[in-house]
Design a protein around this motif. Structure first.
Motif, PDB file in Angstrom:
ATOM      1  N   ASN A 128      39.471  18.464  29.808  1.00 22.14           N
ATOM      2  CA  ASN A 128      38.803  18.578  28.491  1.00 22.14           C
ATOM      3  C   ASN A 128      37.986  17.304  28.255  1.00 22.14           C
ATOM      4  O   ASN A 128      38.447  16.041  28.431  1.00 22.14           O
ATOM      5  CB  ASN A 128      39.990  18.454  27.493  1.00 22.14           C
ATOM      6  CG  ASN A 128      39.315  18.853  26.039  1.00 22.14           C
ATOM      7  OD1 ASN A 128      39.991  18.132  25.201  1.00 22.14           O
ATOM      8  ND2 ASN A 128      38.598  19.750  25.864  1.00 22.14           N
ATOM      9  N   VAL A 129      36.608  17.586  28.298  1.00 27.20           N
ATOM     10  CA  VAL A 129      35.657  16.527  27.848  1.00 27.20           C
ATOM     11  C   VAL A 129      35.637  16.196  26.289  1.00 27.20           C
ATOM     12  O   VAL A 129      35.271  16.824  25.690  1.00 27.20           O
ATOM     13  CB  VAL A 129      34.340  16.930  28.507  1.00 27.20           C
ATOM     14  CG1 VAL A 129      33.358  15.622  28.568  1.00 27.20           C
ATOM     15  CG2 VAL A 129      34.755  17.268  29.938  1.00 27.20           C
TER      16      VAL A 129
ATOM     17  N   SER B 217      27.812  13.780  24.507  1.00 26.48           N
ATOM     18  CA  SER B 217      27.024  14.738  25.571  1.00 26.48           C
ATOM     19  C   SER B 217      26.221  14.395  26.695  1.00 26.48           C
ATOM     20  O   SER B 217      26.090  14.426  27.632  1.00 26.48           O
ATOM     21  CB  SER B 217      26.272  15.777  24.715  1.00 26.48           C
ATOM     22  OG  SER B 217      25.199  14.938  24.018  1.00 26.48           O
TER      23      SER B 217
ATOM     24  N   SER C 293      28.257  14.370  29.716  1.00 30.13           N
ATOM     25  CA  SER C 293      28.975  15.631  29.989  1.00 30.13           C
ATOM     26  C   SER C 293      28.634  15.839  31.453  1.00 30.13           C
ATOM     27  O   SER C 293      29.412  16.216  32.121  1.00 30.13           O
ATOM     28  CB  SER C 293      28.654  16.601  28.843  1.00 30.13           C
ATOM     29  OG  SER C 293      27.403  16.801  29.103  1.00 30.13           O
TER      30      SER C 293
ATOM     31  N   THR D 133      34.386  21.784  27.368  1.00 35.73           N
ATOM     32  CA  THR D 133      33.607  20.571  26.243  1.00 35.73           C
ATOM     33  C   THR D 133      33.914  20.714  24.989  1.00 35.73           C
ATOM     34  O   THR D 133      33.931  22.098  24.313  1.00 35.73           O
ATOM     35  CB  THR D 133      32.060  20.689  26.806  1.00 35.73           C
ATOM     36  OG1 THR D 133      31.560  21.839  26.639  1.00 35.73           O
ATOM     37  CG2 THR D 133      31.967  20.337  28.233  1.00 35.73           C
TER      38      THR D 133
ATOM     39  N   VAL E  86      29.510  18.498  22.937  1.00 36.07           N
ATOM     40  CA  VAL E  86      29.652  17.793  23.934  1.00 36.07           C
ATOM     41  C   VAL E  86      28.591  18.233  25.279  1.00 36.07           C
ATOM     42  O   VAL E  86      28.476  17.597  25.969  1.00 36.07           O
ATOM     43  CB  VAL E  86      31.037  17.508  24.317  1.00 36.07           C
ATOM     44  CG1 VAL E  86      31.151  16.747  25.543  1.00 36.07           C
ATOM     45  CG2 VAL E  86      31.775  16.767  23.332  1.00 36.07           C
ATOM     46  N   SER E  87      28.500  19.530  25.445  1.00 40.80           N
ATOM     47  CA  SER E  87      28.057  20.230  26.542  1.00 40.80           C
ATOM     48  C   SER E  87      26.368  19.771  26.678  1.00 40.80           C
ATOM     49  O   SER E  87      25.881  19.311  25.764  1.00 40.80           O
ATOM     50  CB  SER E  87      27.903  21.613  26.429  1.00 40.80           C
ATOM     51  OG  SER E  87      27.629  22.360  27.628  1.00 40.80           O
TER      52      SER E  87
ATOM     53  N   TYR F 197      33.555  27.218  33.003  1.00 37.22           N
ATOM     54  CA  TYR F 197      32.869  26.250  31.931  1.00 37.22           C
ATOM     55  C   TYR F 197      33.238  26.699  30.438  1.00 37.22           C
ATOM     56  O   TYR F 197      32.735  27.788  30.459  1.00 37.22           O
ATOM     57  CB  TYR F 197      31.731  26.125  32.193  1.00 37.22           C
ATOM     58  CG  TYR F 197      30.947  24.750  31.572  1.00 37.22           C
ATOM     59  CD1 TYR F 197      30.974  23.454  32.070  1.00 37.22           C
ATOM     60  CD2 TYR F 197      30.251  25.073  30.400  1.00 37.22           C
ATOM     61  CE1 TYR F 197      30.386  22.443  31.517  1.00 37.22           C
ATOM     62  CE2 TYR F 197      29.531  23.963  29.681  1.00 37.22           C
ATOM     63  CZ  TYR F 197      29.581  22.764  30.303  1.00 37.22           C
ATOM     64  OH  TYR F 197      28.851  21.691  29.590  1.00 37.22           O
TER      65      TYR F 197
ATOM     66  N   LYS G 265      32.214  25.901  26.706  1.00 37.61           N
ATOM     67  CA  LYS G 265      30.880  25.210  26.257  1.00 37.61           C
ATOM     68  C   LYS G 265      31.264  25.269  24.732  1.00 37.61           C
ATOM     69  O   LYS G 265      31.370  26.093  24.041  1.00 37.61           O
ATOM     70  CB  LYS G 265      29.620  25.873  26.357  1.00 37.61           C
ATOM     71  CG  LYS G 265      28.514  25.394  25.735  1.00 37.61           C
ATOM     72  CD  LYS G 265      27.355  26.218  26.053  1.00 37.61           C
ATOM     73  CE  LYS G 265      26.137  25.776  25.545  1.00 37.61           C
ATOM     74  NZ  LYS G 265      24.978  26.413  25.810  1.00 37.61           N
ATOM     75  N   ASN G 266      31.290  23.841  24.143  1.00 30.52           N
ATOM     76  CA  ASN G 266      31.267  23.259  22.810  1.00 30.52           C
ATOM     77  C   ASN G 266      32.420  23.970  22.032  1.00 30.52           C
ATOM     78  O   ASN G 266      32.136  24.613  21.058  1.00 30.52           O
ATOM     79  CB  ASN G 266      29.790  23.647  22.189  1.00 30.52           C
ATOM     80  CG  ASN G 266      28.885  22.625  22.823  1.00 30.52           C
ATOM     81  OD1 ASN G 266      29.002  21.791  23.311  1.00 30.52           O
ATOM     82  ND2 ASN G 266      27.489  23.324  22.821  1.00 30.52           N
TER      83      ASN G 266
END
Length: 142
Positions: free
Chosen positions: A77-78, A82, A85, A107, A111-112, A127, A129-130
């Motif tokens: 988990n990021v 961004s 990223s 992400t 953040v992506s 992946y 995304k956001n």
């Protein structure tokens, strides 16, 4: 890229360990709340933050690839800006190469980046995304 709600639900249901890049020791930061939220729901959360020694009883690592290879990670988990990223996605690709594991890159909101998505695609990494992992957990399990 995973964007279907059923696929997201499967990821959350099958996962046990989340490495959180950018997990803050500050209880007023969203990443700290997210770590506690996930931990309270049965996930092991491994913080990745060079400024912290441990968070909620888990040792914090300077970078993802510092985590011992025998630790199985399901989701990375990021929780960083961004602009970082792509670096995080590359760390996951390096982790995959080092361990043979294939964690999902998740992400958080906003953040992506296109470069992070490209790195994930080139390395056959799933992946998300956001998306906020807490919101998605609530949406799928409440």
């Amino acid at each position: 890229m995973i964007s279907d709600n059923k696929d997201i639900q499967q990821v959350l249901k099958q996962s046990k360990t989340v490495a959180m890049i950018g997990c803050s020791p500050n209880v007023y930061r969203t990443s700290n709340y997210a770590a506690r939220f996930l931990k309270e729901r049965g996930y092991r959360v491994i913080p990745v933050n060079p400024q912290a020694e441990d968070i909620y009883g888990e040792k914090s690592y300077d970078k993802l690839t510092d985590i011992p290879q025998d630790v199985h990670i399901d989701i990375v988990n990021v929780f960083r800006n961004s602009e970082f990223s792509a670096e995080a996605a590359q760390d996951v690709a390096d982790w995959k190469e080092k361990t043979g594991q294939n964690p999902v890159i998740w992400t958080q909101l906003d953040v992506s980046s296109p470069e992070a998505e490209r790195i994930a695609e080139e390395n056959n990494l799933q992946y998300i995304k956001n998306r906020c992992i807490m919101v998605e957990w609530d949406r799928n399990f409440k």
